[in-house]
Design a protein around this motif. Structure first.
Motif, PDB file in Angstrom:
ATOM      1  N   GLN A 156      33.328  12.985  34.699  1.00 33.38           N
ATOM      2  CA  GLN A 156      33.209  11.594  35.163  1.00 33.38           C
ATOM      3  C   GLN A 156      32.566  10.729  34.094  1.00 33.38           C
ATOM      4  O   GLN A 156      32.991   9.597  33.865  1.00 33.38           O
ATOM      5  N   SER A 187      37.214  12.136  40.184  1.00 31.80           N
ATOM      6  CA  SER A 187      37.670  12.441  38.813  1.00 31.80           C
ATOM      7  C   SER A 187      38.419  13.762  38.688  1.00 31.80           C
ATOM      8  O   SER A 187      38.925  14.076  37.615  1.00 31.80           O
ATOM      9  N   ARG A 241      44.302   7.635  37.692  1.00 30.42           N
ATOM     10  CA  ARG A 241      43.750   7.580  36.332  1.00 30.42           C
ATOM     11  C   ARG A 241      44.240   8.768  35.516  1.00 30.42           C
ATOM     12  O   ARG A 241      43.508   9.732  35.307  1.00 30.42           O
ATOM     13  N   GLY A 248      34.443   7.632  32.613  1.00 36.65           N
ATOM     14  CA  GLY A 248      33.864   6.337  32.975  1.00 36.65           C
ATOM     15  C   GLY A 248      34.322   5.854  34.350  1.00 36.65           C
ATOM     16  O   GLY A 248      35.230   6.404  34.948  1.00 36.65           O
ATOM     17  N   ARG A 249      33.650   4.844  34.860  1.00 38.71           N
ATOM     18  CA  ARG A 249      33.964   4.188  36.126  1.00 38.71           C
ATOM     19  C   ARG A 249      33.829   5.086  37.360  1.00 38.71           C
ATOM     20  O   ARG A 249      34.618   5.019  38.283  1.00 38.71           O
ATOM     21  N   TYR A 250      32.796   5.917  37.402  1.00 39.53           N
ATOM     22  CA  TYR A 250      32.575   6.780  38.566  1.00 39.53           C
ATOM     23  C   TYR A 250      31.155   6.629  39.130  1.00 39.53           C
ATOM     24  O   TYR A 250      30.639   7.546  39.751  1.00 39.53           O
ATOM     25  N   ARG A 251      30.542   5.473  38.938  1.00 37.27           N
ATOM     26  CA  ARG A 251      29.179   5.268  39.451  1.00 37.27           C
ATOM     27  C   ARG A 251      29.109   5.362  40.967  1.00 37.27           C
ATOM     28  O   ARG A 251      28.073   5.678  41.528  1.00 37.27           O
ATOM     29  N   HIS A 252      30.198   5.098  41.637  1.00 33.80           N
ATOM     30  CA  HIS A 252      30.244   5.145  43.100  1.00 33.80           C
ATOM     31  C   HIS A 252      30.191   6.578  43.639  1.00 33.80           C
ATOM     32  O   HIS A 252      29.859   6.794  44.798  1.00 33.80           O
TER      33      HIS A 252
END
Length: 81
Positions: free
Chosen positions: A54, A25, A17, A58-62
């Motif tokens: 993060q 991240s 990313r 975005g996209r770091y809920r894990h």
């Protein structure tokens, strides 16, 4: 038991990313920088920075569940914002 805040790295280490790891991240430079932090307050501040990063990316809920599991395994209590 250790009280040292572990690195935000969760062992994924794939930089896809825009030079940011898809697991935590961090960039490669940030990962190296964390290793040089000596004081616990600096390690905790860096952790807060990574969490905000993060959120912005975005996209770091894990990440949070994986990081808390890693902390528990190391016997470290961490309160995430």
């Amino acid at each position: 038991m250790s009280s040292k805040t572990p690195s935000p790295c969760i062992g994924v280490c794939k930089f896809k990313r825009e030079t940011h790891c898809i697991g935590c991240s961090m960039t490669k430079t940030q990962k190296s920088m964390f290793k040089t932090l000596k004081g616990e307050k600096y390690r905790r501040a860096f952790l807060t920075f990574v969490i905000h990063q993060q959120s912005a990316l975005g996209r770091y809920r894990h990440w949070a569940p994986a990081y808390l599991k890693r902390c528990a395994k190391k016997g470290v209590s961490v309160d995430l914002p």
